[in-house]
Design a protein around this motif. Structure first.
Motif, mmCIF file in Angstrom:
data_model
loop_
_atom_site.group_PDB
_atom_site.id
_atom_site.type_symbol
_atom_site.label_atom_id
_atom_site.label_comp_id
_atom_site.label_asym_id
_atom_site.label_seq_id
_atom_site.Cartn_x
_atom_site.Cartn_y
_atom_site.Cartn_z
ATOM 1 N N TYR A 19 0.757 -1.083 0.026
ATOM 2 C CA TYR A 19 -0.028 0.003 0.067
ATOM 3 C C TYR A 19 0.882 1.365 -0.137
ATOM 4 O O TYR A 19 2.062 1.195 0.641
ATOM 5 N N PRO A 23 2.585 11.650 -2.035
ATOM 6 C CA PRO A 23 2.004 13.109 -2.018
ATOM 7 C C PRO A 23 1.288 12.981 -3.228
ATOM 8 O O PRO A 23 1.386 12.683 -4.294
ATOM 9 N N TRP A 31 6.469 17.982 -1.492
ATOM 10 C CA TRP A 31 7.593 16.946 -1.531
ATOM 11 C C TRP A 31 8.844 16.760 -2.117
ATOM 12 O O TRP A 31 8.989 17.848 -2.972
ATOM 13 N N VAL A 32 9.531 16.024 -1.973
ATOM 14 C CA VAL A 32 11.059 15.915 -2.522
ATOM 15 C C VAL A 32 10.990 14.994 -3.773
ATOM 16 O O VAL A 32 10.474 14.092 -3.741
ATOM 17 N N ARG A 70 10.146 4.487 -8.283
ATOM 18 C CA ARG A 70 9.852 3.921 -7.172
ATOM 19 C C ARG A 70 8.622 2.991 -7.569
ATOM 20 O O ARG A 70 8.566 1.686 -6.958
ATOM 21 N N PRO A 282 -2.770 11.555 7.855
ATOM 22 C CA PRO A 282 -2.765 9.934 8.206
ATOM 23 C C PRO A 282 -4.023 9.303 7.418
ATOM 24 O O PRO A 282 -5.144 10.161 7.079
ATOM 25 N N ALA A 307 5.440 5.728 4.301
ATOM 26 C CA ALA A 307 4.602 5.248 5.683
ATOM 27 C C ALA A 307 4.015 6.406 6.343
ATOM 28 O O ALA A 307 3.100 6.207 7.123
ATOM 29 N N SER A 309 2.682 8.509 9.228
ATOM 30 C CA SER A 309 2.655 8.245 10.527
ATOM 31 C C SER A 309 2.600 6.461 10.934
ATOM 32 O O SER A 309 2.402 6.332 12.035
ATOM 33 N N GLY A 310 2.744 6.070 10.014
ATOM 34 C CA GLY A 310 2.787 4.351 10.471
ATOM 35 C C GLY A 310 1.522 3.634 10.260
ATOM 36 O O GLY A 310 1.478 2.627 10.770
ATOM 37 N N GLU A 333 9.802 5.645 5.414
ATOM 38 C CA GLU A 333 9.700 6.976 5.452
ATOM 39 C C GLU A 333 10.862 7.947 5.068
ATOM 40 O O GLU A 333 12.027 7.747 5.923
ATOM 41 N N VAL A 338 9.580 12.561 10.916
ATOM 42 C CA VAL A 338 8.267 11.985 10.905
ATOM 43 C C VAL A 338 8.360 10.432 11.387
ATOM 44 O O VAL A 338 7.764 9.741 12.118
HETATM 45 C C1 LIG Z 1 0.351 11.193 2.398
HETATM 46 S S1 LIG Z 1 1.479 10.986 3.715
HETATM 47 C C2 LIG Z 1 1.588 9.068 3.869
HETATM 48 C C3 LIG Z 1 0.618 9.167 5.315
HETATM 49 C C4 LIG Z 1 0.360 7.711 5.666
HETATM 50 N N1 LIG Z 1 -0.416 6.830 4.755
HETATM 51 C C5 LIG Z 1 -0.416 7.815 6.962
HETATM 52 O O1 LIG Z 1 -1.430 6.886 7.048
HETATM 53 O O2 LIG Z 1 0.111 8.034 7.885
HETATM 54 C C6 LIG Z 1 3.125 10.712 2.333
HETATM 55 C C7 LIG Z 1 4.555 10.511 3.111
HETATM 56 O O3 LIG Z 1 5.366 10.491 1.767
HETATM 57 C C8 LIG Z 1 6.501 11.018 2.131
HETATM 58 N N2 LIG Z 1 7.131 11.353 1.101
HETATM 59 C C9 LIG Z 1 7.208 12.788 0.680
HETATM 60 N N3 LIG Z 1 7.902 12.847 -0.557
HETATM 61 C C10 LIG Z 1 8.409 11.622 -0.617
HETATM 62 C C11 LIG Z 1 9.339 11.116 -1.471
HETATM 63 N N4 LIG Z 1 9.773 11.739 -2.679
HETATM 64 N N5 LIG Z 1 9.747 9.948 -1.336
HETATM 65 C C12 LIG Z 1 9.146 9.219 -0.355
HETATM 66 N N6 LIG Z 1 8.419 9.577 0.314
HETATM 67 C C13 LIG Z 1 8.104 10.879 0.499
HETATM 68 C C14 LIG Z 1 5.995 12.227 3.374
HETATM 69 O O4 LIG Z 1 7.136 12.546 4.128
HETATM 70 C C15 LIG Z 1 4.962 11.545 3.974
HETATM 71 O O5 LIG Z 1 5.299 11.251 5.160
#
Ligand SMILES: C[S@@+](CC[C@H](N)C(=O)[O-])C[C@H]1O[C@@H](n2cnc3c(N)ncnc32)[C@H](O)[C@@H]1O
Length: 495
Positions: A19, A23, A31-32, A70, A282, A307, A309-310, A333, A338
């Motif tokens: 899963y 972003p 986001w990066v 990815r 989350p 991930a 908040s995990g 993550e 975070v």
């Molecule tokens: C929408 S949140 C996920 C929330 C998660 N499903 C939850 O329930 O907490 C997206 C996460 O992807 C991470 N993120 C952002 N840019 C990213 C990147 N380029 N590669 C990997 N992770 C990234 C962010 O730090 C963020 O924690």
């Protein structure tokens, strides 16, 4: 990206349910993407597919650049019976579908689920108040992949009652008329209470012939109402319905939670310095429960490489606690803050138990779910800028990489630094002479394939691929012995 690459030698082809909640590219997330744009795959892809003019990337291009490698890597983690679920909204659903069609093949598209994520409209919406997100589902092999049936809820079972104390148990009435034309489906019926029904309602047909109807009635499978004069209905017994429900593509918040529920869950379990520090996006644990229930098994490996908040880990722990399963999870993550202060804290508390903070300042003791996890940070890359193996690299680390790049399969067992034999796959055995694994650390001989060393290598009935720093055996001898020599570091593929 780097974490995915580092994990591939250990988990390629082993994950049943992935899963991700990347972003959404709404323009507000920050986001990066730089790491992906600089990666060799993306450079090659931009060069080959898009052409050299692709310097000035739009926000959507950048998102695609971040996602493409990815998703391509994630596919490699899936087992043959595995599936990928991706949360997204209207900003990128179109691009995501095209990307996944390309990486997985159109034939492996399974469904686009609509998740009703909010329970009340946003009156400030410019156009429409958005009620839903999407979850795109692709399987590694959609023609053979099957989702598990969903367990029936108490609410669904309550529709089955037993007003006539039928020994076959609770049942639900179902109409006897249908719209499909049926030549034997028009006849009058006399109810046990004396009323006569001339025939089925206008434009419809009884779904059984008169003979079949009588047989069902004799077997007590027809319900005539309490007074014996109601329009007859068929009794459908709870014991006869499938042990589970076929999943549908519309997921309502009553069944899988909404965004507000997800926030409450997180605030209830984690401490945040202030409102501005609360992790803002989350997903509800119930949403992940549904996904894992559908696509996992009681012993499967679940992965989430965005991930946050995990939530995915929390869901796995909860499901294991509920049914005694031994599911495992791998979470990645990118944002260390975070990972450390939110996901790690959340999972530790979920495992050990905690005092849940509830609205109004009240708190409630929540029992621990049990289980555990290991928190790791990414180490140094195996190779330096010029392709030399770094001094700090250990034998097991290089072994996992060598075995995977040679065979495309994960190392069959945890590698010990006590034998050069790493394992066999697809008719070939892989050996690594590194760090003086045979006990001889002299630079000129410890990691070199000599006649003596060859005699010490565990036998194998097939091709033997030996990685080492040097080889003293000639081409003829190697051919006679069925040995392929690869020199390290130059002949190790750097992925
Ligand atoms: C929408 S949140 C996920 C929330 C998660 N499903 C939850 O329930 O907490 C997206 C996460 O992807 C991470 N993120 C952002 N840019 C990213 C990147 N380029 N590669 C990997 N992770 C990234 C962010 O730090 C963020 O924690």
């Amino acid at each position: 990206m780097l974490a995915l690459k580092a994990l591939l030698p250990y988990y390629a082809g082993k994950v049943k349910c992935i899963y991700i909640d990347p972003p959404y590219n709404t323009g507000n997330e920050g986001w990066v993407y730089n790491d992906a744009v600089n990666s060799p795959e993306i450079r090659r892809w931009l060069g080959q597919v898009v052409g050299p003019e692709a310097q000035d990337l739009s926000r959507h291009d950048k998102w695609l650049c971040m996602m493409y490698p990815r998703l391509a890597l994630l596919r490699e983690f899936l087992s043959d019976d595995g599936a990928l679920f991706v949360s997204i909204d209207d900003n990128e659903i179109g691009c995501l579908r095209l990307l996944l069609d390309e990486i997985f093949g159109k034939a492996n598209f399974v469904a686009t689920i609509i998740w009703q994520k909010v329970y009340s409209p946003k009156n400030s919406a410019k156009h429409f108040s958005e009620d839903h997100d999407y979850i795109a589902v692709y399987a590694r092999n959609a023609p053979t992949w099957r989702p598990n049936l969903l367990s029936r809820s108490e609410r669904q079972d309550k529709a089955y009652r037993n007003p006539d104390r039928d020994p076959r148990g609770p049942w639900k009435p179902s109409g006897l008329d249908a719209r499909n034309p049926y030549s034997k489906g028009i006849y009058p019926i006399t109810c046990p209470g004396g009323r006569t029904i001339d025939g089925p309602p206008g434009g419809s047909y009884w779904r059984f012939s008169f003979e079949k109807f009588k047989e069902l009635d004799r077997d007590g499978r027809i319900w005539w109402g309490k007074d014996g004069n109601a329009t007859p209905q068929l009794k459908r017994f709870l014991t006869a319905v499938k042990k589970g429900l076929v999943p549908q593509t519309l997921w309502r918040y009553e069944d899988v939670g909404h965004t507000q529920e997800a926030k409450q869950e997180l605030i209830g379990i984690c401490d945040f310095d202030g409102p501005a520090d609360v992790f803002i996006s989350p997903k509800p644990t119930r949403l992940l429960n549904r996904i894992i229930e559908l696509a996992g098994s009681e012993t499967c490996l679940v992965m989430d490489s965005f991930a946050g908040s995990g939530t995915t880990g929390h869901s796995v722990l909860g499901l294991n606690n509920r049914d005694g399963g031994r599911r495992k999870f791998v979470l990645i993550e990118i944002d260390e803050r975070v990972a450390e202060t939110v996901a790690r804290q959340r999972l530790s508390r979920a495992i050990d138990g905690y005092a849940e903070k509830r609205p109004g300042g009240v708190s409630r003791e929540v029992d621990g779910l049990g289980g555990g996890f290991r928190y790791c940070t990414l180490g140094e890359p195996l190779f330096d800028e010029v392709g030399n193996i770094r001094k700090t690299v250990t034998f097991p680390e290089l072994a996992a990489h060598v075995f995977f790049t040679e065979t495309g399969a994960p190392v069959p067992q945890p590698v010990e630094a006590s034998s050069p034999f790493l394992g066999a796959y697809g008719g070939k055995a892989v050996y690594l002479l590194f760090n003086g694994v045979l006990g001889d650390r002299r630079p000129a001989s410890g990691n070199v394939l000599t006649g003596d060393v060859l005699r010490q290598l565990p036998a194998f009935d097939g091709v033997r691929v030996v990685y080492g720093e040097g080889c003293r055996l000639g081409a003829d001898r190697l051919r006679q012995e069925g040995v392929v020599f690869r020199q390290i570091p130059y002949e190790i593929k750097v992925s």
